[in-house]
Scaffold this motif. Structure first.
Motif, PDB file in Angstrom:
ATOM      1  N   CYS A 169       1.018  -1.213  -0.215  1.00 40.34           N
ATOM      2  CA  CYS A 169       0.070  -0.102   0.020  1.00 40.34           C
ATOM      3  C   CYS A 169       0.924   1.323   0.008  1.00 40.34           C
ATOM      4  O   CYS A 169       0.367   2.198  -0.315  1.00 40.34           O
ATOM      5  CB  CYS A 169      -1.049   0.005   1.073  1.00 40.34           C
ATOM      6  SG  CYS A 169      -2.253  -1.118   0.993  1.00 40.34           S
ATOM      7  N   LEU A 190      -3.338 -11.657  -1.601  1.00 39.19           N
ATOM      8  CA  LEU A 190      -2.777 -10.039  -2.039  1.00 39.19           C
ATOM      9  C   LEU A 190      -2.665 -10.057  -3.605  1.00 39.19           C
ATOM     10  O   LEU A 190      -3.090  -9.005  -4.080  1.00 39.19           O
ATOM     11  CB  LEU A 190      -1.466  -9.814  -1.325  1.00 39.19           C
ATOM     12  CG  LEU A 190      -1.783  -9.084   0.126  1.00 39.19           C
ATOM     13  CD1 LEU A 190      -0.414  -8.409   0.589  1.00 39.19           C
ATOM     14  CD2 LEU A 190      -2.641  -7.846  -0.093  1.00 39.19           C
ATOM     15  N   TRP A 194      -4.706  -7.366  -5.919  1.00 41.70           N
ATOM     16  CA  TRP A 194      -4.244  -6.451  -6.531  1.00 41.70           C
ATOM     17  C   TRP A 194      -4.790  -6.576  -7.949  1.00 41.70           C
ATOM     18  O   TRP A 194      -4.874  -5.373  -8.809  1.00 41.70           O
ATOM     19  CB  TRP A 194      -2.698  -6.404  -6.296  1.00 41.70           C
ATOM     20  CG  TRP A 194      -2.125  -5.145  -6.952  1.00 41.70           C
ATOM     21  CD1 TRP A 194      -1.720  -5.067  -8.153  1.00 41.70           C
ATOM     22  CD2 TRP A 194      -1.873  -3.756  -6.092  1.00 41.70           C
ATOM     23  NE1 TRP A 194      -0.973  -3.677  -8.533  1.00 41.70           N
ATOM     24  CE2 TRP A 194      -1.053  -3.046  -7.113  1.00 41.70           C
ATOM     25  CE3 TRP A 194      -1.475  -3.615  -5.075  1.00 41.70           C
ATOM     26  CZ2 TRP A 194      -0.595  -1.989  -6.624  1.00 41.70           C
ATOM     27  CZ3 TRP A 194      -1.121  -2.257  -4.574  1.00 41.70           C
ATOM     28  CH2 TRP A 194      -0.618  -1.577  -5.638  1.00 41.70           C
ATOM     29  N   LEU A 201      -5.927   1.133  -7.810  1.00 39.05           N
ATOM     30  CA  LEU A 201      -4.914   0.853  -6.933  1.00 39.05           C
ATOM     31  C   LEU A 201      -3.499   1.881  -7.523  1.00 39.05           C
ATOM     32  O   LEU A 201      -2.965   2.200  -6.755  1.00 39.05           O
ATOM     33  CB  LEU A 201      -4.276  -0.551  -6.616  1.00 39.05           C
ATOM     34  CG  LEU A 201      -5.407  -1.326  -5.924  1.00 39.05           C
ATOM     35  CD1 LEU A 201      -5.149  -2.835  -5.856  1.00 39.05           C
ATOM     36  CD2 LEU A 201      -5.306  -0.848  -4.372  1.00 39.05           C
ATOM     37  N   ARG A 210      -5.769   3.222  -0.749  1.00 32.00           N
ATOM     38  CA  ARG A 210      -5.240   1.998  -1.489  1.00 32.00           C
ATOM     39  C   ARG A 210      -5.690   0.658  -0.501  1.00 32.00           C
ATOM     40  O   ARG A 210      -6.220  -0.360  -1.077  1.00 32.00           O
ATOM     41  CB  ARG A 210      -3.964   2.136  -1.808  1.00 32.00           C
ATOM     42  CG  ARG A 210      -3.358   1.174  -2.523  1.00 32.00           C
ATOM     43  CD  ARG A 210      -1.808   1.616  -3.097  1.00 32.00           C
ATOM     44  NE  ARG A 210      -2.041   2.538  -4.038  1.00 32.00           N
ATOM     45  CZ  ARG A 210      -1.119   3.662  -4.103  1.00 32.00           C
ATOM     46  NH1 ARG A 210      -0.438   3.744  -2.939  1.00 32.00           N
ATOM     47  NH2 ARG A 210      -1.266   4.644  -4.996  1.00 32.00           N
ATOM     48  N   LEU A 214      -7.983  -2.526  -1.714  1.00 33.84           N
ATOM     49  CA  LEU A 214      -7.737  -4.018  -1.604  1.00 33.84           C
ATOM     50  C   LEU A 214      -8.438  -4.754  -0.813  1.00 33.84           C
ATOM     51  O   LEU A 214      -8.713  -5.994  -1.150  1.00 33.84           O
ATOM     52  CB  LEU A 214      -6.267  -4.111  -1.067  1.00 33.84           C
ATOM     53  CG  LEU A 214      -5.002  -4.021  -2.060  1.00 33.84           C
ATOM     54  CD1 LEU A 214      -3.683  -3.942  -1.168  1.00 33.84           C
ATOM     55  CD2 LEU A 214      -5.088  -5.060  -3.123  1.00 33.84           C
TER      56      LEU A 214
END
Length: 519
Positions: A169, A190, A194, A201, A210, A214
């Protein structure tokens, strides 16, 4: 534009972009999008281009598809092109006759090898014919002593720990995107999150915002510690996540890509209706998106839904036809002999026949005991059915993309309740109209981007409106204080609804998310 290292490619390209971006630049010379780091990441380049051009694209093919549908002349500049995948994107975009591309690449790089095989014009700055030695010397002599003609190579951005939410982030999103592209490990979920929400993002924003994006893209198979960590990181964001269901979730199960959303009423109170891409309508508990039932209406593909107070579900199909589903609808109460001998009509019976004779591009109904149904058309017109009178107005220049309607109490001698219609158009405006009057002269909201969905709700704190735009932005408009709060989930937004607590449900092809404003 090609040449060896430090031959002047970047300087010339910077001059071109500066002149093509100045205010008042003629349309024929204007530069519309520039991706300074286009050589580092294919997905990063796709998302940056989509963001600057006001569209949403998750992958190269989707970018080509959405730009094919927009015939306006567009000029794209891609400096420092090095890799073959980005060069292949250039070749795909170059097939569109209304797109003009200027790519900078070092001679004999992988990108240059691919591009020079095409019939594109090439300006090779290593060739003497492109340089006038006398004018170059005069230009250099006139520069300020502070100008460095041979700047040092900038230091590469720091890498990120791809398994650490705080690290990704806080890091440069281009670095994170390129690293996730090159890495097959999912890092607890993750990486998948993403890549689902990447366009949002990669925008300029703080770490909390951010982390919020997520969090909305994180699936239930992800490491549970990630959700806890992201929630802490997102505490300062303007929204909080109530729940999210993403593709692949099993507990509760994801209900599928969203084509249309509506809030239930009457027998469907506290229920969220979600129509998927196959035409099935899923009834979900609004509190957690757990399933309550489903039905398959006669509409093969639903583009809009609305539910009057008796629980009748009105659906608009892709051809603009209105369909009626009464699986859960309740008839008005009757008693005694009347209940045995006569079925009382549904609330919508008195105008359903007329409604079916018309076609539209958008649909809404008021939440009143005698509902008013509203249809929008391709010419910007809005028309009401039911109520005391049928009325129409011209609200937009072009297609009406979305409608919503509220009941507003009128003070004074006449008193009573009147419908207030909110409409969003392909012309990039949101307008309000009360039947029997002219539409409001000034739009409630306006952007250089079409509206894709909207929903007005009489919340506990007063009326409010949520609007979704074609570039992926969702905005909550609070009428009491005039405040606007925005959120971008990443994928294209298909539908939105607002609940009584001003929380917003956002439907995309990838997820169904409920978020609430923090304040």
């Amino acid at each position: 534009m090609s040449g060896s290292e430090r031959c002047g490619k970047s300087t010339l390209l910077a001059w071109l972009v500066a002149h093509g971006s100045r205010e008042g630049t003629p349309v024929s010379r204007r530069v519309h999008a520039v991706v300074p780091r286009s050589g580092e990441s294919l997905l990063g380049t796709v998302w940056a281009l989509a963001d600057q051009l006001g569209v949403v694209a998750r992958a190269p093919g989707e970018l080509v598809e959405v730009l094919t549908a927009d015939p306006r002349r567009t000029v794209i500049v891609l400096p420092d092109l090095a890799t073959r995948p980005v060069a292949e994107l250039v070749l795909a975009l170059a097939q569109l006759p209304h797109l003009k591309l200027i790519a900078e690449t070092r001679t004999d790089s992988a990108a240059h090898v691919l591009l020079r095989e095409t019939n594109a014009a090439e300006l090779n700055l290593d060739l003497e014919r492109w340089t006038d030695p006398k004018r170059l010397q005069t230009w250099r002599a006139g520069l300020s002593p502070d100008v460095d003609l041979n700047p040092a190579v900038t230091e590469a951005p720091a890498s990120a720990d791809l398994a650490d939410p705080a690290s990704v982030c806080a890091a440069d999103p281009w670095v994170v995107t390129a690293a996730y592209e090159a890495d097959s490990e999912d890092h607890g979920g993750l990486r998948t999150a993403w890549l689902k929400a990447g366009q949002s993002l990669c925008r300029e924003q703080d770490e909390a915002s951010r982390a919020l994006v997520l969090l909305t893209a994180l699936g239930d198979s992800a490491d549970p510690r990630l959700r806890q960590a992201l929630a802490v990181l997102a505490e300062e964001a303007p929204w909080r996540v109530a729940w999210n269901r993403v593709r692949g979730d099993v507990s509760p199960p994801w209900s599928g890509p969203v084509a249309a959303l509506a809030m239930g009423s009457g027998p469907l109170d506290d229920c969220l209706l979600s129509a998927d891409h196959r035409g099935t309508v899923h009834a979900l508990n609004a509190s957690d998106a757990s399933p309550r039932g489903r039905f398959t209406p006669s509409a093969t593909k639903c583009t809009a839904m609305s539910v009057p107070p008796d629980g009748t579900v009105l659906l608009l199909d892709e051809l603009g036809r209105v369909h009626v589903e009464r699986s859960w609808a309740a008839r008005p109460d009757a008693s005694g002999l009347e209940a045995l001998l006569n079925d009382k009509p549904y609330l919508t019976d008195h105008f359903i026949g007329e409604l079916r004779e018309h076609s539209g591009t958008a649909l809404a109904a008021t939440p009143s005991e005698q509902p008013v149904v509203v249809l929008g058309d391709a010419d910007g017109g809005v028309r009401t059915f039911g109520g005391d009178t049928t009325d129409s107005a011209r609200s937009h220049a072009g297609r009406v993309a979305a409608l919503s309607a509220l009941n507003v109490r009128v003070e004074g001698e006449t008193g009573g309740v009147v419908p207030l219609v909110y409409s969003g158009g392909a012309d990039g405006t949101v307008r309000a109209w009360a039947p029997g009057h002219e539409p409001m002269a000034a739009p409630l909201a306006e952007r250089r981007c079409p509206v894709v969905a909207l929903h007005a709700s009489d919340t506990r704190e007063g009326p409010a409106l949520v609007v979704a735009w074609e570039d992926g932005l969702v905005e909550l408009h609070r009428f009491d204080g005039g405040e606007v709060v925005g959120f971008r989930p990443g994928p294209p937004v298909r539908a939105v609804v607002m609940l009584a607590d001003r929380s917003v449900v956002i439907g995309t092809d990838e997820a169904l998310v409920r978020i609430a404003p923090s304040l």
